[in-house]
Design a protein around this motif. Structure first.
Motif, PDB file in Angstrom:
ATOM      1  N   CYS A   1       0.830  -1.212   0.000  1.00 27.05           N
ATOM      2  CA  CYS A   1       0.000   0.000   0.000  1.00 27.05           C
ATOM      3  C   CYS A   1       0.864   1.262   0.000  1.00 27.05           C
ATOM      4  N   ARG A   2       1.997   1.195   0.653  1.00 25.07           N
ATOM      5  CA  ARG A   2       2.890   2.358   0.729  1.00 25.07           C
ATOM      6  C   ARG A   2       3.642   2.603  -0.580  1.00 25.07           C
ATOM      7  N   ASP A   3       4.132   1.516  -1.209  1.00 26.28           N
ATOM      8  CA  ASP A   3       5.080   1.670  -2.318  1.00 26.28           C
ATOM      9  C   ASP A   3       4.478   1.480  -3.706  1.00 26.28           C
ATOM     10  N   ALA A   4       3.417   0.681  -3.825  1.00 20.12           N
ATOM     11  CA  ALA A   4       2.872   0.390  -5.154  1.00 20.12           C
ATOM     12  C   ALA A   4       2.282   1.608  -5.861  1.00 20.12           C
ATOM     13  N   PRO A   5       1.618   2.539  -5.164  1.00 17.27           N
ATOM     14  CA  PRO A   5       1.037   3.677  -5.888  1.00 17.27           C
ATOM     15  C   PRO A   5       2.034   4.439  -6.749  1.00 17.27           C
ATOM     16  N   ALA A   6       3.280   4.529  -6.309  1.00 14.44           N
ATOM     17  CA  ALA A   6       4.291   5.266  -7.074  1.00 14.44           C
ATOM     18  C   ALA A   6       4.655   4.568  -8.381  1.00 14.44           C
ATOM     19  N   LEU A   7       4.315   3.283  -8.500  1.00 17.72           N
ATOM     20  CA  LEU A   7       4.633   2.537  -9.726  1.00 17.72           C
ATOM     21  C   LEU A   7       3.547   2.653 -10.791  1.00 17.72           C
ATOM     22  N   LEU A   8       2.398   3.184 -10.412  1.00 14.96           N
ATOM     23  CA  LEU A   8       1.273   3.223 -11.347  1.00 14.96           C
ATOM     24  C   LEU A   8       1.374   4.417 -12.281  1.00 14.96           C
ATOM     25  N   ARG A   9       1.166   4.166 -13.556  1.00 13.84           N
ATOM     26  CA  ARG A   9       1.047   5.234 -14.527  1.00 13.84           C
ATOM     27  C   ARG A   9      -0.300   5.938 -14.342  1.00 13.84           C
ATOM     28  N   PRO A  10      -0.472   7.145 -14.867  1.00 18.62           N
ATOM     29  CA  PRO A  10      -1.794   7.781 -14.810  1.00 18.62           C
ATOM     30  C   PRO A  10      -2.856   6.844 -15.392  1.00 18.62           C
ATOM     31  N   GLY A  11      -3.920   6.628 -14.636  1.00 16.37           N
ATOM     32  CA  GLY A  11      -4.940   5.669 -15.047  1.00 16.37           C
ATOM     33  C   GLY A  11      -4.602   4.236 -14.705  1.00 16.37           C
ATOM     34  N   GLY A  12      -3.425   4.017 -14.110  1.00 17.59           N
ATOM     35  CA  GLY A  12      -3.000   2.669 -13.760  1.00 17.59           C
ATOM     36  C   GLY A  12      -3.783   2.107 -12.588  1.00 17.59           C
ATOM     37  N   VAL A  13      -3.785   0.777 -12.486  1.00 21.32           N
ATOM     38  CA  VAL A  13      -4.627   0.079 -11.511  1.00 21.32           C
ATOM     39  C   VAL A  13      -3.807  -0.929 -10.719  1.00 21.32           C
ATOM     40  N   LEU A  14      -4.096  -0.998  -9.419  1.00 19.08           N
ATOM     41  CA  LEU A  14      -3.600  -2.054  -8.549  1.00 19.08           C
ATOM     42  C   LEU A  14      -4.747  -2.999  -8.236  1.00 19.08           C
ATOM     43  N   LEU A  15      -4.549  -4.302  -8.466  1.00 17.68           N
ATOM     44  CA  LEU A  15      -5.504  -5.337  -8.062  1.00 17.68           C
ATOM     45  C   LEU A  15      -4.825  -6.213  -7.025  1.00 17.68           C
ATOM     46  N   LEU A  16      -5.448  -6.284  -5.856  1.00 14.87           N
ATOM     47  CA  LEU A  16      -4.850  -6.955  -4.709  1.00 14.87           C
ATOM     48  C   LEU A  16      -5.880  -7.895  -4.095  1.00 14.87           C
ATOM     49  N   VAL A  17      -5.463  -9.128  -3.782  1.00 21.55           N
ATOM     50  CA  VAL A  17      -6.351 -10.058  -3.093  1.00 21.55           C
ATOM     51  C   VAL A  17      -5.842 -10.257  -1.669  1.00 21.55           C
ATOM     52  N   GLN A  18      -6.772 -10.310  -0.712  1.00 19.55           N
ATOM     53  CA  GLN A  18      -6.412 -10.557   0.680  1.00 19.55           C
ATOM     54  C   GLN A  18      -7.606 -11.155   1.410  1.00 19.55           C
ATOM     55  N   SER A  19      -7.349 -11.603   2.621  1.00 20.26           N
ATOM     56  CA  SER A  19      -8.417 -12.069   3.496  1.00 20.26           C
ATOM     57  C   SER A  19      -9.001 -10.888   4.254  1.00 20.26           C
ATOM     58  N   ALA A  20     -10.296 -10.963   4.527  1.00 16.65           N
ATOM     59  CA  ALA A  20     -10.916  -9.951   5.388  1.00 16.65           C
ATOM     60  C   ALA A  20     -10.327  -9.998   6.795  1.00 16.65           C
ATOM     61  N   LEU A  21      -9.722 -11.124   7.184  1.00 15.67           N
ATOM     62  CA  LEU A  21      -9.117 -11.237   8.502  1.00 15.67           C
ATOM     63  C   LEU A  21      -7.954 -10.269   8.682  1.00 15.67           C
ATOM     64  N   SER A  22      -7.345  -9.854   7.576  1.00 19.68           N
ATOM     65  CA  SER A  22      -6.174  -8.984   7.661  1.00 19.68           C
ATOM     66  C   SER A  22      -6.504  -7.522   7.358  1.00 19.68           C
ATOM     67  N   GLY A  23      -7.766  -7.152   7.496  1.00 19.37           N
ATOM     68  CA  GLY A  23      -8.113  -5.746   7.503  1.00 19.37           C
ATOM     69  C   GLY A  23      -8.246  -5.090   6.141  1.00 19.37           C
ATOM     70  N   ALA A  24      -9.293  -5.443   5.411  1.00 19.11           N
ATOM     71  CA  ALA A  24      -9.525  -4.816   4.109  1.00 19.11           C
ATOM     72  C   ALA A  24      -9.756  -3.314   4.237  1.00 19.11           C
ATOM     73  N   GLU A  25     -10.413  -2.888   5.303  1.00 13.88           N
ATOM     74  CA  GLU A  25     -10.668  -1.457   5.486  1.00 13.88           C
ATOM     75  C   GLU A  25      -9.375  -0.673   5.666  1.00 13.88           C
ATOM     76  N   GLU A  26      -8.399  -1.284   6.323  1.00 14.19           N
ATOM     77  CA  GLU A  26      -7.102  -0.615   6.485  1.00 14.19           C
ATOM     78  C   GLU A  26      -6.393  -0.493   5.140  1.00 14.19           C
ATOM     79  N   THR A  27      -6.481  -1.521   4.322  1.00  7.43           N
ATOM     80  CA  THR A  27      -5.903  -1.443   2.976  1.00  7.43           C
ATOM     81  C   THR A  27      -6.539  -0.313   2.185  1.00  7.43           C
ATOM     82  N   LEU A  28      -7.852  -0.220   2.233  1.00  6.89           N
ATOM     83  CA  LEU A  28      -8.549   0.865   1.533  1.00  6.89           C
ATOM     84  C   LEU A  28      -8.105   2.225   2.056  1.00  6.89           C
ATOM     85  N   ARG A  29      -7.986   2.341   3.377  1.00  4.93           N
ATOM     86  CA  ARG A  29      -7.599   3.625   3.963  1.00  4.93           C
ATOM     87  C   ARG A  29      -6.212   4.054   3.489  1.00  4.93           C
TER      88      ARG A  29
END
Length: 217
Positions: free
Chosen positions: A135-163
């Motif tokens: 979450c900290r480092d991937a945004p800098a790799l995205l081109r304008p309009g670029g997308v990150l797709l990430l899979v995780q368990s809800a046990l590890s805090g999806a809301e924190e990832t979104l935040r």
């Protein structure tokens, strides 16, 4: 074609399948540059290559790097596979799409394992040791309009990832859910997970989520 999984490399499971399904729904520009973080067998990276993307795959495990290269050769698909710790091997590059199925399982051990099969799933006390770094480092790799797709368990805090992704300036949402039976790793530590309020009594299900985060133009 089912990818070959060498001993000690995470074999494709429900989370892999869910990420591949989301990848196939994502519109990609012609000759898109795609990064797969924590590629394992290369299953997700090869799914992107089948869509015509130019794919770079990264894993910290030498065995996984070899595994992904073997599967690329068997599938006769071009795939650049690099060994390294998360995003370090691609520093300074940019991508249209970043994919990741990182270790995300909460563990009684505070640190990630340095070796062994558990390195493919254990991610510290809250399951976020790798997620937070992505979450900290991937945004800098995205081109304008670029997308990150990430899979995780809800046990590890999806809301924190979104935040964290929204704080980095991305437009982030949960776009897919899948409820699956709790597997052997979670069953083996069910008492500990219940003591932390992460599993309910007699709850035999785990929720997987796909988070999609887009860098706005």
């Amino acid at each position: 074609m089912t990818p070959l999984a060498l001993p000690g490399v995470y074999a494709p499971q429900h989370d892999t399948d869910l990420l591949v399904q989301s990848l196939r729904q994502e519109p990609l520009p012609p000759h898109a540059h795609v990064l797969d973080i924590g590629t394992g067998t290369g299953a997700v990276a090869l799914a992107a290559a089948r869509l015509g993307a130019k794919v770079t795959a990264v894993d910290i495990s030498w065995r996984a790097v070899l595994n992904a290269k073997v599967n690329a050769a068997l599938a006769r698909l071009p795939l650049r596979v690099m060994r390294g710790n998360l995003l370090a091997p691609v520093s300074g590059r940019s991508f249209d799409l970043v994919l990741s199925n990182p270790p995300y399982v909460p563990s009684p051990d505070a640190d990630c394992p340095r070796r062994g099969a558990a390195r493919s799933w254990d991610a510290g006390y809250d399951g976020r040791l790798l997620l937070d770094r992505i979450c900290r480092d991937a945004p800098a790799l995205l081109r304008p309009g670029g997308v990150l797709l990430l899979v995780q368990s809800a046990l590890s805090g999806a809301e924190e990832t979104l935040r964290l992704l929204r704080a980095a300036g991305l437009n982030a949402d949960v776009v897919e859910h899948r409820s699956i039976a709790v597997g052997p790793v979670l069953r083996s530590r069910s008492s500990w997970l219940r003591s932390r309020g992460l599993l309910e009594d007699n709850d035999g299900k785990e929720e997987l989520v796909i988070i999609r985060a887009e860098r706005l133009l």
